[in-house]
Design a protein around this motif. Structure first.
Motif, PDB file in Angstrom:
ATOM      1  N   GLU A  83       0.758  -1.246  -0.055  1.00 56.65           N
ATOM      2  CA  GLU A  83       0.003   0.180   0.148  1.00 56.65           C
ATOM      3  C   GLU A  83       0.979   1.251  -0.064  1.00 56.65           C
ATOM      4  N   THR A  84       1.769   1.167   0.825  1.00 51.94           N
ATOM      5  CA  THR A  84       2.672   2.469   0.935  1.00 51.94           C
ATOM      6  C   THR A  84       3.444   2.412  -0.076  1.00 51.94           C
ATOM      7  N   LEU A  85       4.293   1.634  -0.529  1.00 48.73           N
ATOM      8  CA  LEU A  85       5.176   1.649  -1.808  1.00 48.73           C
ATOM      9  C   LEU A  85       4.242   2.039  -3.221  1.00 48.73           C
ATOM     10  N   THR A  86       3.419   1.446  -3.391  1.00 45.90           N
ATOM     11  CA  THR A  86       2.555   1.805  -4.792  1.00 45.90           C
ATOM     12  C   THR A  86       2.297   3.194  -4.601  1.00 45.90           C
ATOM     13  N   GLU A  87       1.606   3.605  -3.515  1.00 46.94           N
ATOM     14  CA  GLU A  87       1.267   5.051  -3.463  1.00 46.94           C
ATOM     15  C   GLU A  87       2.414   5.840  -3.880  1.00 46.94           C
ATOM     16  N   VAL A 116      16.815  -3.408  -8.459  1.00 49.10           N
ATOM     17  CA  VAL A 116      16.004  -2.811  -7.445  1.00 49.10           C
ATOM     18  C   VAL A 116      16.477  -1.551  -6.492  1.00 49.10           C
ATOM     19  N   ALA A 117      15.455  -0.806  -6.282  1.00 47.80           N
ATOM     20  CA  ALA A 117      16.054   0.645  -5.508  1.00 47.80           C
ATOM     21  C   ALA A 117      16.441   0.438  -4.030  1.00 47.80           C
ATOM     22  N   GLY A 118      15.802  -0.751  -3.615  1.00 45.31           N
ATOM     23  CA  GLY A 118      15.894  -1.014  -2.120  1.00 45.31           C
ATOM     24  C   GLY A 118      15.237  -2.565  -1.732  1.00 45.31           C
ATOM     25  N   ALA A 119      15.507  -2.892  -0.507  1.00 45.02           N
ATOM     26  CA  ALA A 119      15.132  -4.092  -0.176  1.00 45.02           C
ATOM     27  C   ALA A 119      14.367  -4.162   1.249  1.00 45.02           C
ATOM     28  N   LEU A 120      13.310  -4.890   1.526  1.00 49.94           N
ATOM     29  CA  LEU A 120      12.573  -5.039   2.667  1.00 49.94           C
ATOM     30  C   LEU A 120      12.950  -6.644   3.091  1.00 49.94           C
ATOM     31  N   GLY A 293       7.990   0.656   4.915  1.00 46.58           N
ATOM     32  CA  GLY A 293       7.962   1.061   3.547  1.00 46.58           C
ATOM     33  C   GLY A 293       8.318   2.541   3.410  1.00 46.58           C
ATOM     34  N   GLU A 294       7.954   3.188   4.438  1.00 45.72           N
ATOM     35  CA  GLU A 294       8.231   4.758   4.561  1.00 45.72           C
ATOM     36  C   GLU A 294       9.825   5.071   4.786  1.00 45.72           C
ATOM     37  N   LEU A 295      10.152   4.273   5.704  1.00 48.17           N
ATOM     38  CA  LEU A 295      11.529   4.269   6.114  1.00 48.17           C
ATOM     39  C   LEU A 295      12.466   3.881   5.018  1.00 48.17           C
TER      40      LEU A 295
END
Ligand code: RIB
Length: 326
Positions: A83-87, A116-120, A293-295
């Motif tokens: 939700e956070t990332l697609t926004e 990829v720009a980053g990873a969780l 996601g925000e972090l």
């Protein structure tokens, strides 16, 4: 015209580190990367065309590694992250690792190939050295990787103590713990919380492994009860193991909550679909997903300042398995 050597000198790092940043290759810590980027800016350093194109190569996708796609906790977490990332215009590339190191190393190679720009990452097996192959911001969720990797977790230890205290308030004194796997951060913390609270209250401890799996937990419940029929409550280290406990108690004809009370940890939707409905320490899954996601995006955009580690509380949800309303 500034040289790569001057950039390295100003940033206080080696030429090799600057080149790793420029080529997006090899692990570079968040702070070091920042220093290099600042030096590049301050010196107005222009890498050659090849390095420049590699430098800018980045997709709008984020890799997300989860350990077990069959556990409903993780799809719920993925949904919140997404939700956070697609926004923000990013897409999520989801990888299920099964905590298998070979698979993890392939996933890391793949993320690299996809720029990829980053990873969780949710994992107990991914260590800092595995990330040395990929130079991107990483955020650990649910389980920590190291003090150097930003993380978003819950207060597993305190919240486990709270679960045990609640059972004691309900009149239980012979409380068993079905624990998650060894050397898994969340599982060890919840186990430690159980042990410390039971010891503080001077109560006997009954512990067995459920490995965060329904079937293992269900079998472990039957064996533990055969050995200690006096048990009057189960604190399961996650909800699917608690469902395993309920399944076994029901098959043995043991009334829940009258004879034995059950509490889980997670707050997955399954908890309301079983009979009796499951009391649980509900993790703020939405919040965990949104925060991580925000972090990650803030780190990618270079706008993150302050703490790198965030911790939330799970909250008690009383349902039928401990006398609460369904
Ligand atoms: O149910 C899976 C468990 O693994 C969750 O409790 C989560 O916190 C994790 O570590």
């Amino acid at each position: 015209v500034a040289t790569i050597r001057e950039v390295a000198k100003l940033a206080g790092v080696s030429v090799a580190t600057v080149s790793r940043v420029l080529n997006s290759q090899g692990y570079v810590g968040v702070d070091t990367r920042k220093k290099v980027e600042q030096a590049i800016k301050a010196l107005n350093y222009t890498p050659n065309a090849v390095a420049r194109s590699l430098f800018n190569k980045q997709s709008k996708s984020i890799g997300f590694i989860i350990p077990d796609i069959t556990n409903p906790f993780f799809p719920q977490l993925v949904k919140a992250v997404e939700e956070t990332l697609t926004e923000q215009g990013y897409t999520v590339l989801l990888f299920n690792s099964d905590e298998n190191l070979e698979k993890i190393s392939k996933i890391i190679d793949l993320m690299k190939a996809e720029y990829v720009a980053g990873a969780l990452i949710v994992s107990d097996h991914v260590k800092e050295e595995h990330l040395s192959n990929i130079s991107i911001p990483v955020v650990a969720i649910d389980r920590t990787i190291s003090g150097n990797i930003p993380s978003v977790t819950v207060n597993n230890y305190e919240n486990a103590r709270e679960a045990v205290r609640f059972l004691i308030q309900q009149g239980c004194s012979r409380i068993a713990h079905i624990r998650g796997p060894k050397e898994v951060y969340t599982s060890e913390e919840r186990y430690r919380g159980y042990c410390d609270e039971m010891a503080a209250q001077g109560l006997p401890q009954f512990v067995t492994f459920g490995n965060y799996e329904l079937v293992t937990s269900s079998q472990a419940t039957i064996s533990l009860l055969a050995e200690h029929p006096q048990i009057d409550a189960f604190f399961a280290g996650n909800d699917i193991m608690a469902v395993g406990v309920i399944k076994s108690l029901t098959s043995l004809g043991i009334p829940i909550p009258e004879q034995i009370k059950v509490i889980g940890f997670d707050g997955i939707e399954w908890g309301t679909t079983v009979t009796p409905e499951l009391t649980t320490m509900m993790q703020p899954i939405q919040q965990l997903g949104h925060k991580s996601g925000e972090l990650l995006l803030d780190i990618i955009n270079g706008s993150h300042q302050g703490s790198q580690h965030f911790s939330f509380d799970a909250c008690l949800i009383e349902r039928q398995s401990t006398n609460g309303r369904g």
